[in-house]
Write a protein that holds these residues in place. Structure first.
Motif, short mmCIF file in Angstrom:
data_model
loop_
_atom_site.label_atom_id
_atom_site.label_comp_id
_atom_site.label_asym_id
_atom_site.label_seq_id
_atom_site.Cartn_x
_atom_site.Cartn_y
_atom_site.Cartn_z
N GLY A 107 0.84 -1.19 0.00
CA GLY A 107 0.00 0.00 0.00
C GLY A 107 0.87 1.23 0.00
O GLY A 107 2.09 1.14 -0.21
N TYR A 166 -7.19 -4.33 2.06
CA TYR A 166 -7.87 -3.81 0.88
C TYR A 166 -8.53 -4.93 0.08
O TYR A 166 -8.18 -6.10 0.19
CB TYR A 166 -6.88 -3.06 -0.01
CG TYR A 166 -6.09 -1.98 0.68
CD1 TYR A 166 -6.72 -1.04 1.49
CD2 TYR A 166 -4.71 -1.91 0.54
CE1 TYR A 166 -6.01 -0.06 2.14
CE2 TYR A 166 -3.98 -0.91 1.19
CZ TYR A 166 -4.63 0.00 1.99
OH TYR A 166 -3.91 0.97 2.62
N SER A 168 -5.63 5.76 3.28
CA SER A 168 -6.09 4.77 2.30
C SER A 168 -7.24 5.31 1.46
O SER A 168 -8.08 4.54 0.97
CB SER A 168 -6.52 3.48 3.02
OG SER A 168 -7.58 3.72 3.91
N LEU A 175 -9.19 3.62 -1.69
CA LEU A 175 -8.99 2.17 -1.70
C LEU A 175 -10.13 1.50 -0.93
O LEU A 175 -10.50 1.95 0.15
CB LEU A 175 -7.65 1.80 -1.07
CG LEU A 175 -6.40 2.31 -1.81
CD1 LEU A 175 -5.15 2.10 -0.97
CD2 LEU A 175 -6.25 1.60 -3.16
N LYS A 176 -10.67 0.44 -1.49
CA LYS A 176 -11.77 -0.25 -0.84
C LYS A 176 -11.24 -1.14 0.27
O LYS A 176 -10.45 -2.05 0.04
CB LYS A 176 -12.55 -1.09 -1.86
CG LYS A 176 -13.80 -1.73 -1.26
CD LYS A 176 -14.66 -2.39 -2.31
CE LYS A 176 -15.93 -2.97 -1.70
NZ LYS A 176 -16.80 -3.62 -2.71
#
Length: 200
Positions: A73, A91, A145, A148-149
């Motif tokens: 990430g 994620y 984040s 980002l899912k």
């Protein structure tokens, strides 16, 4: 004061092989020395973990098979929560859930953090737990984040750690590191060209 990392890693079979290969005496001295127990992260370890953009984590299945998983990430996606815990947001991925499933049956994990550019690596033994999106710690784990899912979080309680020697680590650089070096070189070239033009 025992070195907990050695207590975990040096099983009877490992010690027997060390004895056969001639390294047991050396490691026995390390085990008997008054060094840190290495059960709590210090400032060097905390800073190192927080500065990584990826790491590798292994878990063990209910059938006894080890599984290695890459996690990556933005730099700093792994968040140090305190001297004994760190975690990250999980994620959306390929949805195999192998690591998550393994941890449900056996929470012991081993993590490998590496910085190829500086040829340094940190090995961590720990106990992992999955945290849901409604857990208060997720606010910390999801910092940075954006876009980002996130499916869940993972928190590791440190059992012990060990810095590994740089031997045989091949130096590699990220795209960002290369771009930064090229930008510095380009700026220096432009400066020298300007100096030459001024003298011309």
């Amino acid at each position: 004061m025992p070195n907990v990392y050695h207590e975990i890693a040096f099983t009877p079979a490992v010690k027997a092989l060390q004895e056969a290969e001639g390294s047991r005496e050396m490691y026995a001295k390390y085990e008997a020395s008054e060094k840190r127990m290495k059960t709590e992260l210090g400032e060097p370890e905390m800073g190192y973990i927080a500065g990584r953009d990826s790491f590798y984590m292994s878990s063990v299945s209910e059938t006894g098979w080890p599984y290695m998983q890459h996690r990556g990430g933005p730099v700093g996606f792994a968040k140090v929560l305190n001297a004994q815990e760190f975690g990250w947001a999980e994620y959306w991925g390929n949805r195999q859930y192998i690591s998550t499933g393994n941890i449900a049956g056996n929470d012991r994990v081993s993590l490998f953090f590496i910085d190829y550019a500086s040829k340094t690596r940190l090995k961590v033994y720990g106990h992992a737990r999955v945290v849901g999106l409604d857990d208060p710690v997720m606010e910390t784990l999801t910092e940075g984040s954006d876009g980002l899912k996130v499916e869940r979080g993972m928190v590791v309680t440190v059992a012990s750690f060990e810095w590994n020697c740089p031997k045989y680590i091949t130096e590699r650089y990220t795209k960002g590191e290369v771009q930064q070096a090229l930008a510095q070189m380009g700026a220096r070239i432009a400066e020298l060209e300007a100096q030459l033009a001024a003298k011309g």
